[in-house]
Design an enzyme around this catalytic site. Structure first.
Site, PDB file in Angstrom:
ATOM      1  N   HIS A  70       0.936  -1.213  -0.032  1.00  0.00           N
ATOM      2  CA  HIS A  70       0.089  -0.074  -0.012  1.00  0.00           C
ATOM      3  C   HIS A  70       0.909   1.280  -0.068  1.00  0.00           C
ATOM      4  CE1 HIS A  70      -3.957  -2.111   1.716  1.00  0.00           C
ATOM      5  NE2 HIS A  70      -3.369  -2.550   0.598  1.00  0.00           N
ATOM      6  N   GLU A  72       0.739   3.995   1.887  1.00  0.00           N
ATOM      7  CA  GLU A  72       1.114   4.562   2.989  1.00  0.00           C
ATOM      8  C   GLU A  72       2.028   3.617   3.402  1.00  0.00           C
ATOM      9  OE1 GLU A  72      -3.497   4.211   3.053  1.00  0.00           O
ATOM     10  OE2 GLU A  72      -1.995   3.274   2.032  1.00  0.00           O
ATOM     11  N   CYS A  98      -6.513   1.843   4.905  1.00  0.00           N
ATOM     12  CA  CYS A  98      -7.237   0.557   5.194  1.00  0.00           C
ATOM     13  C   CYS A  98      -6.844   0.262   6.952  1.00  0.00           C
ATOM     14  CB  CYS A  98      -6.712  -0.694   4.468  1.00  0.00           C
ATOM     15  SG  CYS A  98      -4.866  -1.307   4.844  1.00  0.00           S
ATOM     16  N   CYS A 101      -3.128  -0.428   7.442  1.00  0.00           N
ATOM     17  CA  CYS A 101      -2.254   0.809   7.181  1.00  0.00           C
ATOM     18  C   CYS A 101      -2.125   1.759   8.598  1.00  0.00           C
ATOM     19  CB  CYS A 101      -2.640   1.582   5.896  1.00  0.00           C
ATOM     20  SG  CYS A 101      -1.839   0.874   4.368  1.00  0.00           S
TER      21      CYS A 101
END
Length: 188
Positions: A70, A72, A98, A101
């Site tokens: 991801h 992040e 999410c 994260c």
């Protein structure tokens, strides 16, 4: 002259980063900022040197693409890799992070999360942010638009113009065509 706000500036950076995404399901970008300075950026994509979603499709397990790291996480890992502290930093991300994260963001010491679009905003993530004292704020990117569907829109306009051509007189058609060309800054 009015200058762009810091929130708009950093959110625009995240949208530009999202354009580097290699996941076809959702393009996400993240920018980590400390004291009004960008310290890292990331986008969702495959592990370095591995196959990308844009090459072989997404590898979906339980509704999630497991091929990608991801945005992040990529930004946080960049800080870790180069020894850049994230304590009390801000994160600007194109989509609500999410749950996984969210946990990484909290553990990294980030104090403010700014996001542009809601995306499966998990209630437990919201709870964790509150418990950790992380401020979460939605920031709409309204100063400038980064359009990831530019080509599809351009092709659609040309298709519509092509279908309208027989029904319009030449002068009217040329006026519409000229306006379309001006909108997309490309003569076709």
């Amino acid at each position: 002259m009015e200058r762009i706000s810091w929130d708009q500036y950093f959110m625009a950076q995240s949208h530009l980063l999202a354009l580097r995404s290699t996941c076809t399901r959702l393009m996400v970008g993240a920018t980590i900022v400390r004291e009004k300075r960008i310290i890292a950026g990331g986008y969702n994509g495959s592990v370095s040197g591995s196959v990308h979603c844009i090459d072989e499709g997404c590898y979906v397990v339980d509704g999630h693409c497991v091929r990608t790291v991801h945005a992040e996480a990529n930004a946080l890992l960049q800080c870790a890799k180069f020894g850049v502290p994230t304590e009390n930093a801000d994160l600007y991300v194109t989509h609500f992070p999410c749950l996984q994260c969210c946990k990484q963001i909290i553990q990294s010491g980030i104090k403010n999360v700014y996001y542009a679009q809601d995306y499966h905003n998990h209630p437990y993530a919201i709870q964790l942010y509150e418990e950790a004292g992380v401020n979460v704020k939605k920031v709409n990117l309204d100063y400038l638009a980064v359009d990831t569907h530019y080509k599809e829109k351009q092709n659609y306009v040309w298709e519509i113009l092509g279908k309208l051509a027989p029904a319009l007189d030449e002068e009217e058609f040329e006026a519409l065509k000229s306006k379309g060309q001006a909108l997309f800054s490309a003569i076709k």
